[in-house]
Design a protein around this motif. Structure first.
Motif, PDB file in Angstrom:
ATOM      1  N   THR A  52     -70.132  60.662 -48.105  1.00  0.00           N
ATOM      2  CA  THR A  52     -69.324  61.974 -47.882  1.00  0.00           C
ATOM      3  C   THR A  52     -68.736  61.976 -47.177  1.00  0.00           C
ATOM      4  O   THR A  52     -68.684  61.958 -46.322  1.00  0.00           O
ATOM      5  CB  THR A  52     -70.245  62.627 -48.076  1.00  0.00           C
ATOM      6  OG1 THR A  52     -71.717  62.508 -49.466  1.00  0.00           O
ATOM      7  CG2 THR A  52     -70.129  64.410 -48.201  1.00  0.00           C
ATOM      8  N   THR A  57     -66.654  65.963 -50.555  1.00  0.00           N
ATOM      9  CA  THR A  57     -65.523  64.810 -51.520  1.00  0.00           C
ATOM     10  C   THR A  57     -66.736  63.137 -51.476  1.00  0.00           C
ATOM     11  O   THR A  57     -66.762  63.242 -50.597  1.00  0.00           O
ATOM     12  CB  THR A  57     -64.191  64.479 -51.430  1.00  0.00           C
ATOM     13  OG1 THR A  57     -63.903  65.883 -51.669  1.00  0.00           O
ATOM     14  CG2 THR A  57     -64.024  63.570 -52.508  1.00  0.00           C
ATOM     15  N   TRP A  81     -61.094  64.432 -47.941  1.00  0.00           N
ATOM     16  CA  TRP A  81     -60.262  63.265 -49.008  1.00  0.00           C
ATOM     17  C   TRP A  81     -58.827  63.134 -49.387  1.00  0.00           C
ATOM     18  O   TRP A  81     -58.671  62.632 -48.981  1.00  0.00           O
ATOM     19  CB  TRP A  81     -60.315  63.474 -50.367  1.00  0.00           C
ATOM     20  CG  TRP A  81     -59.852  63.345 -51.463  1.00  0.00           C
ATOM     21  CD1 TRP A  81     -59.304  63.920 -52.111  1.00  0.00           C
ATOM     22  CD2 TRP A  81     -60.257  61.787 -51.246  1.00  0.00           C
ATOM     23  NE1 TRP A  81     -58.620  62.847 -52.914  1.00  0.00           N
ATOM     24  CE2 TRP A  81     -59.348  62.253 -52.679  1.00  0.00           C
ATOM     25  CE3 TRP A  81     -61.034  60.918 -51.391  1.00  0.00           C
ATOM     26  CZ2 TRP A  81     -59.206  60.205 -53.214  1.00  0.00           C
ATOM     27  CZ3 TRP A  81     -60.446  59.671 -51.737  1.00  0.00           C
ATOM     28  CH2 TRP A  81     -59.793  59.239 -52.871  1.00  0.00           C
ATOM     29  N   ARG A 104     -61.636  59.317 -55.694  1.00  0.00           N
ATOM     30  CA  ARG A 104     -63.376  59.606 -55.439  1.00  0.00           C
ATOM     31  C   ARG A 104     -64.147  58.716 -57.044  1.00  0.00           C
ATOM     32  O   ARG A 104     -64.151  58.930 -58.042  1.00  0.00           O
ATOM     33  CB  ARG A 104     -63.035  61.360 -55.747  1.00  0.00           C
ATOM     34  CG  ARG A 104     -61.904  61.943 -54.787  1.00  0.00           C
ATOM     35  CD  ARG A 104     -61.371  63.146 -55.372  1.00  0.00           C
ATOM     36  NE  ARG A 104     -60.970  63.390 -56.129  1.00  0.00           N
ATOM     37  CZ  ARG A 104     -59.680  64.220 -56.122  1.00  0.00           C
ATOM     38  NH1 ARG A 104     -60.309  65.339 -55.448  1.00  0.00           N
ATOM     39  NH2 ARG A 104     -59.534  63.968 -57.457  1.00  0.00           N
ATOM     40  N   GLU A 106     -65.719  61.354 -59.143  1.00  0.00           N
ATOM     41  CA  GLU A 106     -65.713  62.215 -59.875  1.00  0.00           C
ATOM     42  C   GLU A 106     -64.625  61.079 -61.038  1.00  0.00           C
ATOM     43  O   GLU A 106     -64.695  61.233 -62.297  1.00  0.00           O
ATOM     44  CB  GLU A 106     -65.590  63.026 -59.421  1.00  0.00           C
ATOM     45  CG  GLU A 106     -65.830  64.271 -60.595  1.00  0.00           C
ATOM     46  CD  GLU A 106     -65.897  65.347 -60.712  1.00  0.00           C
ATOM     47  OE1 GLU A 106     -66.332  66.596 -61.415  1.00  0.00           O
ATOM     48  OE2 GLU A 106     -65.770  66.303 -59.243  1.00  0.00           O
ATOM     49  N   GLU A 129     -74.120  66.705 -54.236  1.00  0.00           N
ATOM     50  CA  GLU A 129     -72.648  66.238 -55.066  1.00  0.00           C
ATOM     51  C   GLU A 129     -73.126  65.659 -56.231  1.00  0.00           C
ATOM     52  O   GLU A 129     -72.114  65.524 -57.089  1.00  0.00           O
ATOM     53  CB  GLU A 129     -71.092  65.881 -53.845  1.00  0.00           C
ATOM     54  CG  GLU A 129     -70.673  65.698 -54.357  1.00  0.00           C
ATOM     55  CD  GLU A 129     -69.988  67.037 -55.199  1.00  0.00           C
ATOM     56  OE1 GLU A 129     -68.646  66.606 -55.364  1.00  0.00           O
ATOM     57  OE2 GLU A 129     -70.219  67.952 -55.004  1.00  0.00           O
TER      58      GLU A 129
END
Length: 268
Positions: A52, A57, A81, A104, A106, A129
């Motif tokens: 993290t 992020t 980030w 990242r 995601e 997250e």
């Protein structure tokens, strides 16, 4: 178990799952370049680590400190980030190499729809997250949650709206290895640990973990066994013949060639 495609029935039924450990490219580990190369080689299972950033992020990265593999310094959790996105992994001076950028979680998750991720949560802050991203993208069948910290893994599973497969943490794994010979494997896997697989090295110090008896006990309890990190082709063949369910490697070409020699590649 949708994540474990080598179960019965499944498109990879009876095969050994091939995991690209951190992308299986040590020169630029845990980068989009490493992951893209592994997928192009035929891998559909990527082992990754997430941490993290200061802004919340979730970043794909192994170490707590940036210094070992990037051109940055300091702790990842102290950087945003925006700061981390400027760094490069690998040989110093490759500032123009976009494939050596940090990524990242995601973004990586949504790059392919047929790639599975073995995600090691490296800090407690990652839980919320991570759950948000998995839920938003309904990626429960493509992600296995791993952590050396059993409590962290349990926090994830309690927050999910759908079941996600998990591997045992450090304490649970030690219990399986040490107490399994006493006939407690099934009880531990179901009620105590509530996991679907064990991810272990061939040996830990003087203790050889991967033995025929250990594999037999795990399989009787409904647990898969994935072995890390194996880079020698002869050892890969030996472990496959012994009956392991998955291999994690830092040498993508070597494992791909072993699997190709067994006519089970690419793993789609």
């Amino acid at each position: 178990m949708a994540y474990l495609l080598n179960t019965v029935p499944g498109p990879l039924e009876g095969q050994v799952l091939a995991f690209a450990h951190r992308g299986a490219d040590p020169e630029r580990e845990n980068t989009m370049g490493a992951f893209r190369r592994a997928v192009e080689l035929g891998f559909r299972y990527l082992e990754i680590d997430v941490r993290t950033a200061a802004c919340g992020t979730l970043v794909v990265f192994h170490d707590e400190i940036l210094d070992r593999v990037t051109d940055g310094t300091g702790k990842l959790r102290e950087k945003t980030w925006e700061q981390l996105s400027r760094l490069r992994v690998g040989v110093k001076g490759r500032a123009g190499d976009d494939d050596a950028r940090l990524v990242r979680f995601e973004d990586l998750l949504t790059t392919w729809d047929d790639v599975h991720f073995n995600v090691d949560l490296k800090d407690a802050q990652a839980v919320e997250e991570f759950v948000r991203i998995v839920e938003e993208h309904q990626a429960h069948d493509r992600v296995l949650v791993a952590s050396f910290n059993d409590a962290r893994r349990r926090r994830v599973t309690r927050r999910l709206t759908r079941r996600m497969l998990t591997s045992a943490g450090l304490a649970s794994t030690a219990a399986f290895v040490l107490l399994g010979p006493l006939g407690l494997m099934r009880a531990m896997s179901g009620r105590i640990a509530a996991v679907d697989c064990l991810q272990v090295p061939v040996r830990q110090g003087p203790i050889r973990i991967i033995t025929p008896g250990f594999l037999r006990r795990c399989h009787r309890a409904g647990l898969q066994v994935h072995v890390w990190v194996v880079d020698d082709a002869q050892e890969m063949h030996r472990l496959i013949d012994l009956g392991v369910d998955g291999l994690m490697t830092d040498d993508a070409e070597a494992l791909a060639e072993v699997m190709r020699a067994r006519s089970v590649w690419p793993q789609r």
